[in-house]
Design a protein around this motif. Sequence first.
Motif, PDB file in Angstrom:
ATOM      1  N   ARG A 118       0.833  -1.199   0.000  1.00  0.00           N
ATOM      2  CA  ARG A 118       0.000   0.000   0.000  1.00  0.00           C
ATOM      3  C   ARG A 118       0.879   1.265   0.000  1.00  0.00           C
ATOM      4  NH1 ARG A 118      -2.569  -0.955   4.206  1.00  0.00           N
ATOM      5  NH2 ARG A 118      -4.458  -1.754   3.285  1.00  0.00           N
ATOM      6  N   ALA A 119       1.861   1.286   0.872  1.00  0.00           N
ATOM      7  CA  ALA A 119       2.737   2.453   0.967  1.00  0.00           C
ATOM      8  C   ALA A 119       3.489   2.687  -0.343  1.00  0.00           C
ATOM      9  CB  ALA A 119       3.716   2.287   2.127  1.00  0.00           C
ATOM     10  N   ALA A 120       3.984   1.611  -0.951  1.00  0.00           N
ATOM     11  CA  ALA A 120       4.723   1.741  -2.212  1.00  0.00           C
ATOM     12  C   ALA A 120       3.823   2.243  -3.331  1.00  0.00           C
ATOM     13  CB  ALA A 120       5.352   0.404  -2.594  1.00  0.00           C
ATOM     14  N   LEU A 121       2.597   1.719  -3.407  1.00  0.00           N
ATOM     15  CA  LEU A 121       1.678   2.151  -4.465  1.00  0.00           C
ATOM     16  C   LEU A 121       1.249   3.605  -4.275  1.00  0.00           C
ATOM     17  CD1 LEU A 121      -0.527  -1.056  -4.838  1.00  0.00           C
ATOM     18  CD2 LEU A 121       1.256  -0.240  -6.408  1.00  0.00           C
ATOM     19  N   VAL A 122       0.946   3.983  -3.052  1.00  0.00           N
ATOM     20  CA  VAL A 122       0.541   5.370  -2.784  1.00  0.00           C
ATOM     21  C   VAL A 122       1.696   6.320  -3.112  1.00  0.00           C
ATOM     22  CG1 VAL A 122      -0.036   6.979  -0.907  1.00  0.00           C
ATOM     23  CG2 VAL A 122      -1.272   4.816  -1.130  1.00  0.00           C
ATOM     24  N   ARG A 123       2.899   5.938  -2.747  1.00  0.00           N
ATOM     25  CA  ARG A 123       4.076   6.757  -3.058  1.00  0.00           C
ATOM     26  C   ARG A 123       4.264   6.875  -4.572  1.00  0.00           C
ATOM     27  NH1 ARG A 123       7.103   4.463   0.170  1.00  0.00           N
ATOM     28  NH2 ARG A 123       7.929   2.845  -1.176  1.00  0.00           N
ATOM     29  N   ALA A 124       4.090   5.771  -5.279  1.00  0.00           N
ATOM     30  CA  ALA A 124       4.248   5.789  -6.739  1.00  0.00           C
ATOM     31  C   ALA A 124       3.190   6.670  -7.393  1.00  0.00           C
ATOM     32  CB  ALA A 124       4.185   4.374  -7.297  1.00  0.00           C
ATOM     33  N   VAL A 125       1.964   6.658  -6.882  1.00  0.00           N
ATOM     34  CA  VAL A 125       0.920   7.543  -7.415  1.00  0.00           C
ATOM     35  C   VAL A 125       1.331   8.997  -7.185  1.00  0.00           C
ATOM     36  CG1 VAL A 125      -1.466   8.335  -7.084  1.00  0.00           C
ATOM     37  CG2 VAL A 125      -0.979   5.887  -7.249  1.00  0.00           C
ATOM     38  N   ALA A 126       1.796   9.300  -5.990  1.00  0.00           N
ATOM     39  CA  ALA A 126       2.195  10.679  -5.671  1.00  0.00           C
ATOM     40  C   ALA A 126       3.367  11.154  -6.525  1.00  0.00           C
ATOM     41  CB  ALA A 126       2.559  10.783  -4.183  1.00  0.00           C
ATOM     42  N   GLU A 127       4.270  10.246  -6.870  1.00  0.00           N
ATOM     43  CA  GLU A 127       5.473  10.614  -7.609  1.00  0.00           C
ATOM     44  C   GLU A 127       5.317  10.552  -9.125  1.00  0.00           C
ATOM     45  OE1 GLU A 127       8.370   7.941  -5.963  1.00  0.00           O
ATOM     46  OE2 GLU A 127       8.522   9.095  -4.095  1.00  0.00           O
ATOM     47  N   ALA A 128       4.165  10.135  -9.618  1.00  0.00           N
ATOM     48  CA  ALA A 128       3.950  10.050 -11.069  1.00  0.00           C
ATOM     49  C   ALA A 128       4.012  11.446 -11.685  1.00  0.00           C
ATOM     50  CB  ALA A 128       2.606   9.395 -11.362  1.00  0.00           C
ATOM     51  N   PRO A 129       4.482  11.537 -12.924  1.00  0.00           N
ATOM     52  CA  PRO A 129       4.565  12.852 -13.581  1.00  0.00           C
ATOM     53  C   PRO A 129       3.187  13.522 -13.670  1.00  0.00           C
ATOM     54  CG  PRO A 129       5.722  11.174 -14.863  1.00  0.00           C
ATOM     55  CD  PRO A 129       4.987  10.462 -13.775  1.00  0.00           C
ATOM     56  N   ASP A 130       3.203  14.814 -13.585  1.00  0.00           N
ATOM     57  CA  ASP A 130       1.962  15.586 -13.727  1.00  0.00           C
ATOM     58  C   ASP A 130       1.383  15.393 -15.122  1.00  0.00           C
ATOM     59  OD1 ASP A 130       2.221  16.608 -11.173  1.00  0.00           O
ATOM     60  OD2 ASP A 130       3.225  18.444 -11.821  1.00  0.00           O
ATOM     61  N   GLY A 131       0.075  15.501 -15.212  1.00  0.00           N
ATOM     62  CA  GLY A 131      -0.599  15.464 -16.500  1.00  0.00           C
ATOM     63  C   GLY A 131      -1.011  14.092 -16.987  1.00  0.00           C
TER      64      GLY A 131
ATOM     65  N   ASP B  57      -3.298   5.781 -16.246  1.00  0.00           N
ATOM     66  CA  ASP B  57      -1.866   5.700 -16.527  1.00  0.00           C
ATOM     67  C   ASP B  57      -1.045   5.841 -15.247  1.00  0.00           C
ATOM     68  OD1 ASP B  57      -2.383   5.339 -19.201  1.00  0.00           O
ATOM     69  OD2 ASP B  57      -2.077   7.434 -19.738  1.00  0.00           O
ATOM     70  N   VAL B  58      -1.516   6.690 -14.344  1.00  0.00           N
ATOM     71  CA  VAL B  58      -0.852   6.842 -13.043  1.00  0.00           C
ATOM     72  C   VAL B  58      -0.886   5.508 -12.300  1.00  0.00           C
ATOM     73  CG1 VAL B  58      -1.024   7.941 -10.766  1.00  0.00           C
ATOM     74  CG2 VAL B  58      -1.292   9.323 -12.832  1.00  0.00           C
ATOM     75  N   LEU B  59      -2.048   4.865 -12.302  1.00  0.00           N
ATOM     76  CA  LEU B  59      -2.183   3.588 -11.594  1.00  0.00           C
ATOM     77  C   LEU B  59      -1.348   2.487 -12.244  1.00  0.00           C
ATOM     78  CD1 LEU B  59      -5.982   3.697 -10.788  1.00  0.00           C
ATOM     79  CD2 LEU B  59      -4.090   3.956  -9.174  1.00  0.00           C
ATOM     80  N   LEU B  60      -1.328   2.430 -13.553  1.00  0.00           N
ATOM     81  CA  LEU B  60      -0.501   1.424 -14.227  1.00  0.00           C
ATOM     82  C   LEU B  60       0.962   1.601 -13.832  1.00  0.00           C
ATOM     83  CD1 LEU B  60       0.071  -0.889 -16.167  1.00  0.00           C
ATOM     84  CD2 LEU B  60      -0.003   0.767 -18.052  1.00  0.00           C
ATOM     85  N   ARG B  61       1.437   2.839 -13.842  1.00  0.00           N
ATOM     86  CA  ARG B  61       2.826   3.104 -13.420  1.00  0.00           C
ATOM     87  C   ARG B  61       3.051   2.621 -11.991  1.00  0.00           C
ATOM     88  NH1 ARG B  61       6.201   7.096 -15.811  1.00  0.00           N
ATOM     89  NH2 ARG B  61       6.978   7.503 -13.722  1.00  0.00           N
ATOM     90  N   ALA B  62       2.078   2.898 -11.130  1.00  0.00           N
ATOM     91  CA  ALA B  62       2.207   2.490  -9.728  1.00  0.00           C
ATOM     92  C   ALA B  62       2.259   0.974  -9.600  1.00  0.00           C
ATOM     93  CB  ALA B  62       1.051   3.061  -8.911  1.00  0.00           C
TER      94      ALA B  62
END
Length: 194
Positions: free
Chosen positions: A63-76, A81-86
């Motif tokens: 959970r922590a890793a996925l939430v962090r990855a969502v927060a760190e995804a590029p803007d726009g 796409d944000v979730l796939l990256r996460a």
Amino acid sequence: MPRSGAEARRRLQQAALELYQEHGFDRTTTAEIAARAGVNERTFFRHFPDKREVLFDGEDDLRAALVRAVAEAPDGLPPLDVLLRAFRTAEPVLERNRPFAEPRLRVIAETPALRERDLAKAASLGDALAEALRQRGVPDRSAALAATAGWAAFHHAVRAWIDTPSSPLDAHLRRAFDDLRALLGHPAPPRPGR
């Protein structure tokens, strides 16, 4: 006797999984799990609050890793796409745990109490992802819907990966998200080398 806490934890998980497969979840006791792992029952409870949690270890880290990855995804980026990256960031952890994942999923599927726990944990993780999307400015309803759909695609991809080990998890993730986009009437974004 295990020399470290991490080793004891790993042995308890393996022992539980073996016993659940041999005797079923309901007929396995924490004392039997501890004995198979070579520790006492008190050690079991130092690591896990109950015998269900043995199969859900690492959920907080995921959970922590996925939430962090969502927060760190590029803007726009659109929410999917944000979730796939996460979800792609979780691939190395899942690959390392693959020998445990397949029998774990089978035991969960066969055990109502574990299916219930799995659904509750998935809902909690979906809520965390939705909140992470809201923090990026995604409207409430869209964030919740994207998190639910994204989690379903992730879950579908993991099951396909377990069933078809010749393809990497990343390929299954991309395919699941492409299928989701197709269902929504949106083509998959172009990828290099495609």
